[in-house]
Design a protein around this motif. Structure first.
Motif, short mmCIF file in Angstrom:
data_model
loop_
_atom_site.label_atom_id
_atom_site.label_comp_id
_atom_site.label_asym_id
_atom_site.label_seq_id
_atom_site.Cartn_x
_atom_site.Cartn_y
_atom_site.Cartn_z
N PHE A 159 0.73 -0.99 -0.07
CA PHE A 159 -0.30 -0.32 -0.22
C PHE A 159 0.78 1.56 0.22
CE2 PHE A 159 -2.58 -3.03 1.75
CZ PHE A 159 -4.45 -3.34 1.31
N VAL B 226 2.44 -0.14 4.28
CA VAL B 226 1.85 -0.95 5.08
C VAL B 226 2.36 -2.47 3.48
CG1 VAL B 226 0.45 -2.65 6.03
CG2 VAL B 226 0.80 -0.29 6.17
N LYS C 167 7.61 -8.33 6.43
CA LYS C 167 6.19 -7.20 6.74
C LYS C 167 6.26 -5.41 7.15
CE LYS C 167 1.77 -6.65 8.02
NZ LYS C 167 0.18 -6.84 7.40
N SER D 14 -6.66 -11.35 11.79
CA SER D 14 -6.58 -10.32 11.71
C SER D 14 -5.89 -9.93 11.02
CB SER D 14 -7.40 -9.84 12.64
OG SER D 14 -7.81 -8.30 11.97
N GLY D 15 -5.31 -8.97 10.06
CA GLY D 15 -4.73 -8.59 8.75
C GLY D 15 -3.28 -9.02 8.30
N SER D 16 -3.90 -10.33 8.53
CA SER D 16 -2.12 -11.68 7.28
C SER D 16 -2.91 -11.36 6.16
CB SER D 16 -3.48 -12.77 7.74
OG SER D 16 -4.15 -13.50 7.54
N GLY D 17 -3.64 -10.69 5.83
CA GLY D 17 -3.83 -10.39 3.93
C GLY D 17 -4.57 -10.97 2.97
N LYS D 18 -5.82 -11.55 3.82
CA LYS D 18 -6.91 -12.82 3.52
C LYS D 18 -7.75 -11.57 2.16
CE LYS D 18 -8.69 -13.09 7.49
NZ LYS D 18 -7.87 -12.98 8.32
N SER D 19 -8.17 -10.59 2.85
CA SER D 19 -9.47 -9.52 2.12
C SER D 19 -8.47 -8.32 0.83
CB SER D 19 -9.76 -8.44 3.10
OG SER D 19 -10.69 -8.83 4.15
N THR D 20 -6.92 -8.50 1.48
CA THR D 20 -6.58 -7.75 0.01
C THR D 20 -6.01 -8.55 -0.83
OG1 THR D 20 -4.72 -6.89 2.16
CG2 THR D 20 -4.28 -6.75 -0.53
N1 LIG Z 1 -6.43 -0.19 1.63
C1 LIG Z 1 -5.62 -0.48 3.17
N2 LIG Z 1 -4.40 0.86 2.94
C2 LIG Z 1 -3.12 0.24 3.90
N3 LIG Z 1 -3.61 -0.51 4.35
C3 LIG Z 1 -4.82 -1.48 3.77
C4 LIG Z 1 -4.96 -1.26 3.12
N4 LIG Z 1 -5.75 -2.04 3.43
C5 LIG Z 1 -5.60 -3.22 3.97
N5 LIG Z 1 -4.16 -2.51 4.80
C6 LIG Z 1 -3.34 -3.59 5.19
O1 LIG Z 1 -3.07 -4.82 5.28
C7 LIG Z 1 -2.73 -5.55 5.97
C8 LIG Z 1 -3.57 -6.69 5.67
O2 LIG Z 1 -5.07 -6.54 5.68
P1 LIG Z 1 -6.15 -7.55 5.34
O3 LIG Z 1 -7.59 -6.46 5.32
O4 LIG Z 1 -5.79 -7.92 4.14
O5 LIG Z 1 -6.29 -8.05 6.96
P2 LIG Z 1 -7.27 -9.16 6.63
O6 LIG Z 1 -6.47 -11.02 6.85
O7 LIG Z 1 -8.79 -9.36 5.62
O8 LIG Z 1 -7.73 -9.75 8.30
P3 LIG Z 1 -9.60 -9.75 8.90
O9 LIG Z 1 -9.40 -10.98 9.27
O10 LIG Z 1 -9.54 -8.56 10.01
O11 LIG Z 1 -10.78 -8.68 8.31
C9 LIG Z 1 -3.06 -5.42 7.17
O12 LIG Z 1 -1.53 -4.66 8.01
C10 LIG Z 1 -3.29 -3.70 6.10
O13 LIG Z 1 -3.51 -2.81 7.98
#
Ligand SMILES: Nc1ncnc2c1ncn2[C@@H]1O[C@H](COP(=O)(O)OP(=O)(O)OP(=O)(O)O)[C@@H](O)[C@H]1O
Ligand SMILES: [Mg+2]
Length: 397
Positions: free
Chosen positions: A14, A41, A31, A63-69
């Motif tokens: 990001f 990030v 990371k 949470s935060g491991s990057g799944k949604s990304t």
């Molecule tokens: N738009 C963004 N800008 C900056 N950092 C981001 C953005 N979206 C996600 N991140 C960062 O990317 C990393 C992964 O986030 P992500 O949302 O993919 O996690 P996740 O595994 O889906 O978590 P959760 O279980 O809480 O949904 C985190 O460190 C988050 O802070």
């Protein structure tokens, strides 16, 4: 293996200019090191995986491991910083805007944790929404919407407003909307996480039922390992943007490979995960007679056994004593007619319910042939599977 979605060395940083962070990551930084040095990030860190057509592929991690990304990179809601994403061999990252729009409308549907249903439109209009965007005519899209509402069990609710539905029902509307587009690939990001436990279980069962019929390729994101086990044909575990473990649910529980993954598997009920086939002893021939073959397990010793016909169908049971005599070459021994056999896919929990002390249990394949034996020690091994690091070598993936 026919990969519907293939991800190759994907990175998501990001930052306006991802190049310095990418250089650090490729040189071996983590990371957190990148974040400390550059203040940017890292969402996904050199991740490769392959989702077979028809799979229910689970991505899990804290949470935060990057799944949604990762999920959002697949249809480029997040623009990947490096790497390739192949959909049926086509590189999504190389598509121009119109081609990408086509992919989002027709080939990949997304379902999120909180659906943004249009509050002032009826349920059926919400379901039709994606079709409307695609330019499908009014009569045709209404027909399609009615079909998918029936599939998710909401036929009677089509002409109600979203606020009249419960959270679980609204979630079904979102699922119906994703199904209505006919996309082969469904990405579900924590789609059931906001539901209360009973409705969540119902939705999971519903999805399994639907998947048996629809056979879509589903990438399902969850932070709940129990959900991943229940739904998944394969599971990918993420940590710090990286893929740390990938495999079948059973193999991950058996061999987590790291403390991070082991922490998820600790409370898993093995007896509901492993089946008779995964713990049975293979058969060995003990004696051949005119009326059939006496089989026991290969280890010999104090095991009971079975008499089978030429097709491996069970004719009778041999007690421990009779087996010992058969091994010693005594002929003419009578078998006993009361025996217990279970299908190979019977879960250990159900196997245990049928167990009788001192009796062997036969394991049958789909055509009723005897393929293995179970005794108390095998059943107990199944219940404790993967808890001890030193594997006994009796469990198969
Ligand atoms: N738009 C963004 N800008 C900056 N950092 C981001 C953005 N979206 C996600 N991140 C960062 O990317 C990393 C992964 O986030 P992500 O949302 O993919 O996690 P996740 O595994 O889906 O978590 P959760 O279980 O809480 O949904 C985190 O460190 C988050 O802070
Ligand atoms: Mg998320």
């Amino acid at each position: 293996m026919n990969a519907r979605v293939k991800i190759e060395n994907l990175y998501k940083v990001f930052a306006k200019d991802p190049a310095p962070a990418l250089a650090m990551l490729k040189a071996g930084s983590s990371k957190s090191q990148v974040q400390e040095a550059l203040g940017v990030v890292v969402g996904v860190h050199d991740l490769s995986l392959s989702v077979p057509a028809g799979a229910m592929y689970m991505v899990m991690g804290l949470s935060g491991s990057g799944k949604s990304t990762l999920a959002r990179c697949i249809n480029r809601l997040n623009e990947p910083s490096a790497g390739r994403i192949l959909l049926d061999g086509d590189d999504i990252c190389a598509l121009n805007e119109p081609a990408l729009r086509e992919v989002r409308r027709n080939r990949i549907s997304m379902v999120f944790q909180h659906f943004a249903l249009l509050p002032n439109r009826r349920v059926i209009e919400n379901v039709e929404f994606g079709l409307k965007l695609r330019g499908v005519g009014a009569a045709e899209r209404r027909k399609r919407a009615e079909e998918v509402l029936a599939v998710v069990g909401l036929t009677r609710w089509g002409y109600h407003m979203p606020h009249e539905l419960s959270g679980g029902m609204r979630q079904r509307v979102g699922l119906a909307r994703a199904l209505a587009t006919d996309a082969d690939v469904l990405i579900m990001d924590e789609a059931f996480s906001a539901l209360d436990p009973l409705i969540r279980t119902e939705m999971q069962d519903e999805l399994l039922r639907l998947q048996r019929v629809l056979k879509k390729t589903i990438l399902f994101i969850t932070h709940d390992f129990q959900e991943a086990l229940k739904l998944g044909t394969r599971i990918a575990v993420m940590s710090e943007g990286k893929l740390v473990r990938e495999g079948t649910p059973q193999s991950i529980v058996l061999e987590p490979g790291s403390d991070y993954v082991a922490a998820f598997t600790r409370d898993v009920d093995r007896s509901r995960l492993f089946d008779a086939r995964s713990v049975m002893s293979p058969l060995a021939i003990v004696a051949t007679r005119d009326d059939g073959t006496v089989v026991g397990c290969g280890a010999g010793g104090d095991q009971a056994g079975f008499l089978v016909d030429g097709e491996q169908r069970v004719l009778g049971r041999f007690s421990v004593d009779a087996m010992a005599q058969a091994r010693a070459g005594v002929s003419g021994l009578a078998s006993e007619a009361d025996f217990i056999c279970v299908p190979a896919e019977t879960k250990i929990v159900d196997v245990a319910c049928r167990y009788r002390p001192g009796q062997p249990m036969g394991v049958l394949d789909e055509s009723g042939r005897l393929i293995g034996l179970l005794d108390a020690s095998k059943i107990l091994a199944g219940i404790g599977a993967g808890r001890v690091s030193a594997s006994t070598g009796v469990l198969h993936d």
